[in-house]
Design a protein around this motif. Structure first.
Motif, PDB file in Angstrom:
ATOM      1  N   ARG A 260       0.856  -1.195   0.000  1.00 41.59           N
ATOM      2  CA  ARG A 260       0.000   0.000   0.000  1.00 41.59           C
ATOM      3  C   ARG A 260       0.888   1.240   0.000  1.00 41.59           C
ATOM      4  O   ARG A 260       1.812   1.348   0.796  1.00 41.59           O
ATOM      5  N   ILE A 298      -3.053  -1.617  -2.930  1.00 36.54           N
ATOM      6  CA  ILE A 298      -3.869  -0.464  -2.549  1.00 36.54           C
ATOM      7  C   ILE A 298      -3.062   0.823  -2.743  1.00 36.54           C
ATOM      8  O   ILE A 298      -1.917   0.922  -2.287  1.00 36.54           O
ATOM      9  N   ASN A 300      -3.560   4.962  -2.075  1.00 38.36           N
ATOM     10  CA  ASN A 300      -4.360   6.019  -1.468  1.00 38.36           C
ATOM     11  C   ASN A 300      -4.012   7.361  -2.094  1.00 38.36           C
ATOM     12  O   ASN A 300      -2.878   7.595  -2.527  1.00 38.36           O
ATOM     13  N   ASP A 328      -7.715   3.101  -4.691  1.00 35.85           N
ATOM     14  CA  ASP A 328      -8.468   2.220  -3.792  1.00 35.85           C
ATOM     15  C   ASP A 328      -8.961   2.976  -2.562  1.00 35.85           C
ATOM     16  O   ASP A 328     -10.022   2.664  -2.023  1.00 35.85           O
ATOM     17  N   ASN A 329      -8.179   3.929  -2.098  1.00 28.98           N
ATOM     18  CA  ASN A 329      -8.541   4.788  -0.964  1.00 28.98           C
ATOM     19  C   ASN A 329      -8.439   6.243  -1.372  1.00 28.98           C
ATOM     20  O   ASN A 329      -7.525   6.622  -2.106  1.00 28.98           O
ATOM     21  N   SER A 391     -12.910   4.203   1.108  1.00 24.43           N
ATOM     22  CA  SER A 391     -12.280   3.085   0.410  1.00 24.43           C
ATOM     23  C   SER A 391     -13.278   2.413  -0.513  1.00 24.43           C
ATOM     24  O   SER A 391     -14.492   2.484  -0.303  1.00 24.43           O
ATOM     25  N   LYS A 395     -11.244  -2.653   0.891  1.00 25.90           N
ATOM     26  CA  LYS A 395      -9.933  -2.031   0.729  1.00 25.90           C
ATOM     27  C   LYS A 395      -9.578  -1.127   1.918  1.00 25.90           C
ATOM     28  O   LYS A 395      -8.687  -0.289   1.815  1.00 25.90           O
ATOM     29  N   SER A 397      -7.939   0.523   5.094  1.00 26.33           N
ATOM     30  CA  SER A 397      -6.586   0.486   5.642  1.00 26.33           C
ATOM     31  C   SER A 397      -6.630   0.032   7.095  1.00 26.33           C
ATOM     32  O   SER A 397      -7.306   0.646   7.929  1.00 26.33           O
TER      33      SER A 397
END
Length: 445
Positions: A260, A298, A300, A328-329, A391, A395, A397
């Motif tokens: 991530r 992922i 962000n 994803d975020n 998210s 997904k 965190s």
């Protein structure tokens, strides 16, 4: 100007923060004065002056420990219909309203919970329902959380430049100083005696801008973490500035099981970004595609609402652009004017009316398939203080939930990092490293 007079310092501070959040226009304009008097028995008196209007109230209240809640409820009930009054999240002013509400949702039906949150904290129905969304989205992965788990945070306090909104204890990148810092950090991690079993639930390397380090220096940190603690379920490295990226950096991160990363445009308005003392985001789509091709699970993206020069239209365009890229975020912050930032030091005053802006972004995010999974509030925001992590399904965190809802242990390494260990009473024992970069280096040098 807001002033509060009360005998107890805790009460004075609590009420001042409440008034500051509920009457934001009075921070620098108008007259808002509150006097609270207690006769040392159970009789309380409130005298509130709002420009030329006065509110006087008296009541009997025996639970002095919670008197701040009762005073806030009475002021809320009197002024909640005032157009200058911010009703969001009722009388709550703390960082973590979702933590409090989760305890209530877990024990009651939604209907009963909403009723209780209104009665005790005056939280509007729409806010309670939003908190419930967060509760449900977190609850889907709650079975992975345990008080026996531990997580790791590593702070890298260097950036390529100082953003005008930033109040963190960071330094402009200097190779010599960064190398000394990394050596001290490696020493701290190596010397730590880990009393937890198994691998960490998550590792988060933040800052600052960790990706500003030499690839070889960052690799040393990742290698030590992997050798000492193992490979976590979630491994995040902030790569917030795309001007610090290279393919070799991203490939190295992936080789050490980082799954991530964060690419943080903050805004897609190029003039606004330039005025913040940041480089262009024009290539962010390219770097997003490269990162996905390399195989990060992922990605962000952070946005900040309310930056200088941003009107509602351009802010919504930035949100739209982020949604189009489809990370994803997406984490949506509201600008906070904090001590230590250039904006605060220069006396920046927001001149825009951002009323209903957050409601619009919530609709945009929800309509695009994003779910809110954590939130927190901060002081001195240019709007109603919400910072929300969204998210795509499944997904969420891990680290963000752990950090904001305080459900697991965290080991902190690096300058300013905080270690939080749960005791047998589910209270955190905290230890915070010095924030001073030179002091941190010398302590381990």
């Amino acid at each position: 100007m807001i002033t509060v007079n009360a005998e107890k310092e805790f009460l004075r501070k609590s009420l001042f923060e409440f008034l500051r959040m509920k009457f934001p226009d009075y921070i620098s304009n108008g007259i808002l004065k509150l006097d609270v008097i207690n006769d040392n028995l159970d009789n309380w008196y409130i005298f509130l002056k709002l420009d030329d209007n006065e509110f006087i109230d008296s009541f009997v209240y025996k639970n002095n420990r919670n008197i701040h809640f009762e005073i806030k409820r009475r002021i809320f009930d009197k002024f909640s219909t005032n157009c200058e009054f911010d009703k969001s999240y009722g009388i709550l002013t703390g960082v973590r309203p979702s933590k409090l509400s989760a305890k209530i949702f877990s024990k009651n039906s939604l209907e009963k919970s909403i009723e209780f949150l209104d009665k005790e904290y005056r939280i509007p129905v729409r806010d309670s329902k939003f908190l419930y969304e967060i509760f449900i989205n977190q609850h889907r992965c709650k079975d992975t959380f345990s008080k026996e788990n531990y997580n790791i945070y590593v702070n890298i306090p260097f950036c390529p430049s100082r953003c005008s909104y930033c109040s963190f204890d960071t330094a402009i990148y200097n190779k010599q100083k960064a190398t000394k810092y990394v050596n001290s950090l490696l020493d701290e991690i190596s010397m730590y005696e880990n009393n937890f079993s198994g691998v960490p639930h998550s590792i988060y390397i933040g800052g600052g801008t960790p990706s500003i380090l030499e690839v070889s220096d960052l690799e040393k940190i990742l290698k030590l973490l992997q050798n000492k603690f193992g490979i976590p379920k979630e491994f995040t490295v902030e790569c917030g500035r795309i001007d610090t990226l290279s393919i070799s950096l991203l490939e190295m991160l992936k080789s050490y099981s980082v799954n991530r990363i964060s690419l943080n445009p903050q805004s897609f308005n190029e003039k606004v970004v330039n005025d913040l003392n940041r480089n262009s985001n024009i290539d962010i789509q390219k770097w997003f595609d490269i990162a996905k091709k390399i195989g990060f699970d992922i990605i962000n993206m952070d946005l900040i609402l309310g930056l200088p020069g941003e009107e509602i239209y351009s802010i919504l365009e930035s949100v739209k652009k982020a949604i189009e890229i489809a990370p994803d975020n997406i984490t949506i912050h509201t600008l906070a004017l904090k001590n230590g930032s250039k904006l605060y030091e220069n006396g920046y005053i927001n001149k825009y009316d951002y009323k209903n802006l957050l409601d619009k972004t919530k609709l945009m995010m929800k309509g695009s398939g994003y779910q809110p999974y954590y939130m927190y509030r901060q002081k001195k925001s240019v709007m109603n203080s919400e910072n929300i992590g969204y998210s795509l399904p499944n997904k969420n965190s891990i680290y963000n939930i752990v950090m904001m809802d305080e459900v697991e242990n965290i080991l902190g390494f690096g300058a300013g990092a905080s270690t939080k260990i749960l005791d047998k009473n589910d209270k955190f024992l905290r230890n915070v490293n010095t924030k001073n970069l030179t002091e941190y280096i010398n302590m381990r040098g």
